[in-house]
Design an enzyme around this catalytic site. Structure first.
Site, PDB file in Angstrom:
ATOM      1  N   ASP A 335       0.854  -1.182   0.000  1.00 49.03           N
ATOM      2  CA  ASP A 335       0.000   0.000   0.000  1.00 49.03           C
ATOM      3  C   ASP A 335       0.895   1.239   0.000  1.00 49.03           C
ATOM      4  OD1 ASP A 335      -2.326   1.542   0.048  1.00 49.03           O
ATOM      5  OD2 ASP A 335      -3.301   0.187   1.466  1.00 49.03           O
ATOM      6  N   TRP A 336       0.293   2.374  -0.229  1.00 49.41           N
ATOM      7  CA  TRP A 336       1.044   3.596  -0.527  1.00 49.41           C
ATOM      8  C   TRP A 336       1.731   4.171   0.713  1.00 49.41           C
ATOM      9  CZ3 TRP A 336       0.176   1.564  -4.700  1.00 49.41           C
ATOM     10  CH2 TRP A 336       0.181   2.198  -5.947  1.00 49.41           C
TER      11      TRP A 336
END
Length: 625
Positions: A335-336
């Site tokens: 995820d970011w």
């Protein structure tokens, strides 16, 4: 059971590779690159991979392992960047050698977007030694959403309800059709990777990201996501496919107190019911149907056998559970923002390095690789990985494992053979009237009628024409252009029509404020305000149900209560006036009180005591001609 359809190219009018090859001499591969074996389509993918890998420098390889945002500059130019905020596109492409990007922003002009994508692809061919093509991804784009942190407004694309609305209709074939339309529109502008489906189970009703899920039931979620992945990827993965990123492994639903792990106070994912295995059901189904990529969530597990560190750093989760136990051999993208602190929409956002906050950026990167992840989401820090290899901390052979996976995807998608799109065709495909009509029809069908006292609905147009309406939550012009009268107070009205957001507690910050979190009940003041309206006039309430709502007072006092999962005012009025009928059924339980919500266990489905409405509830009525 697999759902068989005619050729997607024939059915949706997709642009063929042969038609793209005739686009003209202004776009193409230089003669030197074209002669290299890795560009020879007659060779096997493994042969092409072997040839390309042995030509790649360390920097070439590392560039493949980052996946960040691509922003279109003014009038379709390359983004010049913003000093101190983001790198220029030129720097990311030609210096950092990155080739995986999430296309940011709404798409209002399909032709311009397609032309921009072609321009970037050509830039890579012209300025890099290997000309490795771009893979463009996107967050969901086809549904109503105000949260640009997790999706985009539909813009030029056809508009459908959120996936909760698809789940409300319990129709896997419809889900597949939606995904096929999304595939056609994505491919038309050059998007080849979907950062979805989101298959978390909504076992904790306060969680702010429920709107992107298929609801609370694991078996329904498994059925819906299987059709979704097949629709985007096709029966056989290849040049006509859009690859999918199934998220958030191993299920992001059981958030402690319902908070979200984008934020420091929501870093814990908890399992008081010892029910982690239940949350794996959708991921097992995704793997069985051919999911290509997986994304772990930010959270750290509490109350399990696994180390309490964020899933992207967690070798027991990524390598032990996902790869070894479940047998997934595809791409794992984080995820970011697990490494670098950033400012998002004006808000300071620390790296989501939960459980390893004390580590340096270099140590975080090394731990992510050791966990078994292939790609760093939302980061532009290839220099860290180069340093790890040059200092002997990470072997280059470890990078080769991930880079081979990432490049294989590009070869299978046909990007090395033709990375360009037909801008004229994009203008015809994106927002095609057929797709728009289908999406609008599903918005209406997905409406879920929860109460209908004294058969208040539908109000037929001939009767409504003689009535006066008090409205909230949408513009009076929607009624006026139907010839209906709008008044300023409930006391003047024959009916009230209220479009309300489901309850939430506003949060501060530019990014954080976009997440609907906290209480599922309206404040005492808001309840009193609404009750006064219900007492004054028969009231139809249309609630945008991005999370379950604890609103027994609305169910008891409103003349009718509808739940929508992404719809516009015209869709609502068609339901109210009998031009369309609600067909949806709740994809989750609706609790009776916050006390009941707080007493339930975050990881256990359907354990809220005495809900007002249970999963599957939904009334209906016939539409009269």
């Amino acid at each position: 059971m697999a759902i068989h359809r005619p050729s997607l190219r024939a059915m949706l009018g997709l642009v063929t590779l042969s038609s793209l090859s005739a686009m003209g001499s202004t776009l193409g591969v230089s003669a030197g690159k074209e002669a290299l074996p890795y560009r020879d389509a007659s060779l096997s993918v493994d042969e092409r991979l072997d040839d390309l890998l042995q030509r790649m420098t360390l920097e070439d390889k590392v560039g493949q392992m980052f996946h960040s945002q691509l922003i279109m500059g003014p009038n379709g130019t390359l983004d010049p960047g913003d000093p101190g905020s983001r790198n220029s596109t030129e720097f990311m492409l030609s210096t950092q050698l990155m080739t995986h990007f999430n296309l940011a922003g709404e798409i209002e002009d399909a032709r311009q977007t397609a032309e921009y994508v072609n321009r970037v692809q050509q830039h890579i061919l012209d300025t890099t030694s290997l000309g490795i093509p771009l893979t463009l991804s996107t967050d969901p784009r086809h549904a109503f959403t105000d949260n640009i942190g997790t999706g985009f407004r539909a813009g030029r694309f056809s508009q459908w309800p959120e996936t909760l609305g698809l789940a409300a209709l319990r129709d896997a074939q419809l889900v597949r059709r939606f995904a096929e339309v999304a595939r056609a529109e994505y491919r038309a502008v050059g998007i080849r990777a979907a950062l979805h489906p989101q298959v978390d189970l909504s076992t904790e009703p306060r969680w702010a990201r429920i709107s992107g899920t298929f609801g609370e039931d694991a078996d329904l979620t498994a059925e819906m996501l299987s059709a979704y992945i097949l629709g985007l990827q096709g029966e056989e993965f290849g040049a006509d496919s859009v690859t999918t990123v199934t998220k958030h492994f191993p299920g992001g639903g059981p958030m402690e107190n319902g908070e979200d792990s984008h934020f420091v106070y929501g870093k814990n994912q908890t399992y008081p019911g010892k029910n982690l295995e239940h949350h794996l059901i959708p991921f097992k189904a995704a793997i069985a149907v051919g999911a290509r990529q997986m994304m772990p969530y930010y959270s750290r597990p509490i109350g399990t056998e696994y180390d309490p560190v964020g899933f992207g750093f967690n070798k027991g989760i990524v390598t032990g559970l996902l790869r070894e136990q479940l047998g997934f051999d595809g791409i794992v993208v984080t995820d970011w923002g697990l490494i670098t602190d950033k400012v998002i929409l004006g808000q300071d956002m620390p790296a989501r390095a939960w459980g390893v906050e004390h580590l340096t950026e270099l140590e975080r990167a090394a731990m992510i690789l050791e966990a078994g992840c292939d790609q760093f989401g939302g980061e532009t820090r290839p220099e860290l990985i180069v340093q790890l290899v040059k200092e002997g901390i990470v072997a280059e052979s470890r990078l080769d494992v991930s880079v081979r996976r990432l490049l294989r995807e590009k070869f299978l998608l046909g990007l090395f053979d033709n990375p360009f799109v037909d801008a004229e065709a994009a203008d015809q495909i994106v927002g095609r009237q057929e797709y728009v009509d289908e999406g609008a029809a599903v918005q209406r069908r997905a409406y879920t009628l929860l109460t209908n006292q004294d058969n208040t609905l539908p109000l037929h147009t001939t009767d409504a024409a003689t009535k006066k309406f008090y409205i909230e939550g949408f513009n009076a012009t929607y009624l006026e252009r139907r010839g209906l009268a709008v008044v300023k107070t409930p006391e003047e009205a024959d009916y009230a029509l209220l479009r309300l957001a489901a309850p939430f507690e506003p949060r501060p910050g530019g990014f954080e404020s976009r997440y609907h979190a906290g209480s599922l009940s309206y404040s005492a003041g808001e309840q009193a305000r609404q009750v006064a309206i219900y007492a004054a006039v028969p009231t139809v309430v249309d609630m945008a149900m991005d999370r379950p709502a604890a609103v027994p007072e609305v169910a008891e006092r409103a003349a009718a209560l509808l739940a929508n999962f992404g719809s516009g005012p015209d869709a609502f009025l068609d339901i109210v006036l009998g031009a369309a009928a609600p067909e949806g059924r709740l994809p989750f339980d609706m609790p009776r009180s916050m006390a009941a919500v707080e007493a339930q266990m975050e990881d256990v489905p359907f354990d809220t005591v005495d809900p007002v409405f249970r999963f599957g509830h939904g009334l209906g009525y016939e539409v009269k001609a």
